[in-house]
Each structure stands twice: as structure tokens, then as C-alpha cells.
Design a protein around this motif. Structure first.
Motif, short mmCIF file in Angstrom:
data_model
loop_
_atom_site.label_atom_id
_atom_site.label_comp_id
_atom_site.label_asym_id
_atom_site.label_seq_id
_atom_site.Cartn_x
_atom_site.Cartn_y
_atom_site.Cartn_z
N ASP A 135 3.64 -5.70 -3.24
CA ASP A 135 5.01 -5.24 -3.06
C ASP A 135 5.36 -4.02 -3.92
O ASP A 135 6.53 -3.67 -4.05
CB ASP A 135 6.00 -6.37 -3.35
CG ASP A 135 5.92 -6.88 -4.79
OD1 ASP A 135 5.14 -6.31 -5.60
OD2 ASP A 135 6.64 -7.85 -5.12
N SER A 169 5.40 -3.66 -7.06
CA SER A 169 6.05 -3.93 -8.35
C SER A 169 5.13 -3.62 -9.52
O SER A 169 5.58 -3.45 -10.65
CB SER A 169 6.52 -5.38 -8.42
OG SER A 169 5.43 -6.28 -8.29
N SER A 190 7.42 -0.40 -10.98
CA SER A 190 7.84 0.25 -9.73
C SER A 190 8.69 1.49 -9.96
O SER A 190 8.87 2.30 -9.05
CB SER A 190 8.61 -0.75 -8.86
OG SER A 190 9.73 -1.26 -9.57
N ASP A 229 -1.10 -10.28 -5.70
CA ASP A 229 0.00 -10.56 -6.63
C ASP A 229 -0.07 -9.76 -7.91
O ASP A 229 0.81 -9.87 -8.77
CB ASP A 229 0.10 -12.06 -6.93
CG ASP A 229 -1.14 -12.62 -7.63
OD1 ASP A 229 -2.00 -11.82 -8.06
OD2 ASP A 229 -1.24 -13.86 -7.74
N THR A 281 1.30 -0.89 0.37
CA THR A 281 1.75 -2.27 0.22
C THR A 281 1.37 -3.09 1.46
O THR A 281 0.98 -2.54 2.49
CB THR A 281 3.27 -2.34 0.01
OG1 THR A 281 3.91 -1.67 1.11
CG2 THR A 281 3.68 -1.70 -1.29
N THR A 282 1.54 -4.41 1.36
CA THR A 282 1.20 -5.31 2.46
C THR A 282 1.99 -4.97 3.72
O THR A 282 1.45 -4.93 4.83
CB THR A 282 1.46 -6.77 2.05
OG1 THR A 282 0.69 -7.06 0.89
CG2 THR A 282 1.09 -7.72 3.17
N SER A 283 3.28 -4.72 3.56
CA SER A 283 4.12 -4.42 4.72
C SER A 283 4.02 -2.97 5.17
O SER A 283 4.40 -2.63 6.28
CB SER A 283 5.59 -4.73 4.39
OG SER A 283 6.07 -3.84 3.40
#
Length: 299
Positions: free
Chosen positions: A17, A19, A35, A66, A277-279
Motif C-alpha cells: 500500500d 506505506s 509514504s 506487508d 502497489t498491489t492495486s
């Protein structure tokens, strides 16, 4: 983030994400950022290098989903014609779990989402697969091209597939045992490879400026050609819905699953590394001594 003067940010990676980000430099330093680009800690890899090493640089970097594990690949120059590599696994404290020597310079690194499988390419012509304890599971060697053999490698998010690319203008999808699932030829030496969650999409970027997007059967979905530059780095998100490419002339390209370019942006000098990122909503890129965090939607 702008790093130390005179140094180059060779590698950048981040968690799922954005972060947590980690960047690695030509002087062997590893920087952990949040971030907002704030520096959290620094590892001085050069300080831990053997006495006979003239220069240590970070040439591979990958963080798991993570952000509690990251793999760093160091290349040691002894001032001779031969370089050697070291792969080290750290947590976010940062505590080093293990360190493994390989025969050639490290050319990129990759880690599965759960942190249990890792892959690194090397200038010795091999792609190395390691488990979470640092044991080498296998080495995959491809035919050498002109000049020094160089291999690049990547592992899928679920750890079941690995991709390998070579200086001979080929790239491959491999299973857990390093058995070749398919092979594709390219228009020049492969600079980088990336693979989605379960090998549904694999991409390779070449010195000749092409990006190849391939499905899980090895069929080329699209070849995108930019002969005016070289593709230096690639990243794909888990679903394969977004692919990012960095170029030698300072551009970052974004493509959808079918290889249609959705946007491009110029960030400056040669792009040394990209991460996603994943998304796919955030992109990290490095160029010169600077790390950039970009919106996945483009400029």
C-alpha cells in the motif's frame, strides 16, 4: 526523497500500500522511507563489506506485501574485472536475518508476498531462487549472449512462478522446480522482467526499447516498441491489470492488461527502478539521486 550528492538511487521498492518504501544507492546505502518521503532509518551496507571490497552498491531490492521483510542485493567490486554479489534478508527494524554470497554481481531482486520465496538475477548468467532461510533452492542458467552473460529474474506474488530474462534476448516462465513452462525470444538483451500473481501476465523490457506482454501460455499479447530508448525497469501489480516501465531517457510508461498505454510522464534522467502497489494506485520510481512517488492514474 533526494539522496546523498554524487550517489545514484539504483533501486526502489515498497510494500503493498506504499506505506513503506526502501531505496538503495550506488554507495551501498539502504534507506527506509514512509509514504511522505520521510527518512526512517539507513543501513550502510558498504560499512559491512569485506576489507578487500573497493565499492559496494545496491543492485537489487524487493519488499514483501506487508513490508515486514525485504531482500537487498549488493554488488561488491574488488577493483578487479570480477564482481561478486551478496543477498541479505532484513526485517523492518532493520535486523538482518541472513546473508548469502553468489558468484556474480546481483542484477535485480524479487520477493513473494509472504516473504517465503525470493529470486535474484546475476551477472554470472544465473537466476537464483532462495527460500526464507536463505538456502538456494535452484539456479537457472540461460544461454549467454554477446559479451558478459547477464540474467534478470522475478517471482510472482504467490511464489509459484518465476520469470527469467537473459542477455541473449530470451525470457522464460518457470515453475517452482525451475522447469521451463514457456520461452520467448526478444529483439535484444533483456534488461528486466516482471510477473503477476500466478504467472497470468509476464513482461520483459529490452535494451532495444521493447516491452513484451505475454499470457500464461507463452503467447505474446502485445509488443510495444520504443526504439528511441531502452526499457530499464518494469513492475506489474498482482492482478496484472497495470504494468509500469521505466526508460533510459527518463520516462515512466503505464500500460493496461492488454498493453495499451494509458499515460506517460517524464521525470528526468534515466529511470533506474520502478515499483507498484498491489492495486496499482501508487508508483515509485528512481532516477539520479531522487525517489519519486507517483499516482497510478498518471500526471
Amino acid at each position: 526523497m533526494t539522496g546523498e550528492p554524487g550517489a545514484t538511487v539504483n533501486q526502489v521498492t515498497m510494500n503493498g500500500d506504499a506505506s513503506r518504501l526502501v531505496a538503495g544507492s550506488s554507495t551501498g546505502k539502504v534507506y527506509r522511507l514512509n509514504s511522505e518521503g520521510k527518512l526512517i532509518w539507513t543501513i550502510d551496507g558498504a560499512a559491512d563489506a569485506p576489507a578487500d571490497v573497493a565499492q559496494r552498491s545496491v543492485t537489487g531490492l524487493a519488499m514483501n506485501l506487508d513490508g515486514n521483510r525485504f531482500l537487498a542485493g549488493f554488488t561488491d567490486d574488488q577493483g578487479t574485472e570480477t564482481e561478486s554479489g551478496v543477498l541479505s534478508l532484513f526485517n523492518d527494524n532493520p535486523l538482518e536475518f541472513w546473508s548469502v554470497a553468489i558468484e556474480g554481481a546481483v542484477i535485480g531482486a524479487s520477493i513473494a508476498d509472504d516473504g517465503k520465496g525470493m529470486v535474484a538475477g546475476s551477472a554470472d548468467g544465473n537466476v537464483y531462487s532462495l527460500n526464507q532461510d536463505g538456502a538456494i533452492r535452484w539456479k537457472f542458467e540461460t544461454p549467454a549472449g554477446a559479451g558478459q552473460p547477464v540474467n534478470v529474474g522475478a517471482i510472482s506474488s504467490d511464489g509459484t512462478r518465476s520469470a527469467a530474462g537473459s542477455n541473449a534476448g530470451e525470457f522464460f516462465l518457470l515453475n517452482l522446480e525451475a522447469t521451463k513452462i514457456w520461452a520467448q525470444t526478444t529483439d535484444g538483451p533483456v534488461n528486466d522482467v516482471t510477473v503477476s500473481l500466478d504467472g497470468d501476465r509476464t513482461a520483459a523490457g529490452t535494451v532495444s526499447g521493447s516491452v513484451y506482454i505475454v499470457n500464461n501460455q507463452g503467447a505474446v499479447i502485445k509488443q510495444i516498441s520504443h526504439p528511441e530508448t531502452s526499457i530499464t525497469s518494469l513492475a506489474i501489480n498482482s492482478s496484472g491489470s497495470k504494468l509500469i516501465a521505466g526508460t533510459a531517457d527518463g520516462r515512466v510508461f503505464a500500460f493496461d492488461k492488454q498493453g495499451t498505454m494509458t499515460w506517460e510522464v517524464f521525470i528526468g534522467g534515466s529511470v533506474t527502478s520502478v515499483a507498484l502497489t498491489t492495486s496499482g494506485n501508487k508508483i515509485a520510481a528512481s532516477s539520479g539521486n531522487t525517489v519519486y512517488l507517483l499516482s497510478g492514474d498518471g500526471p
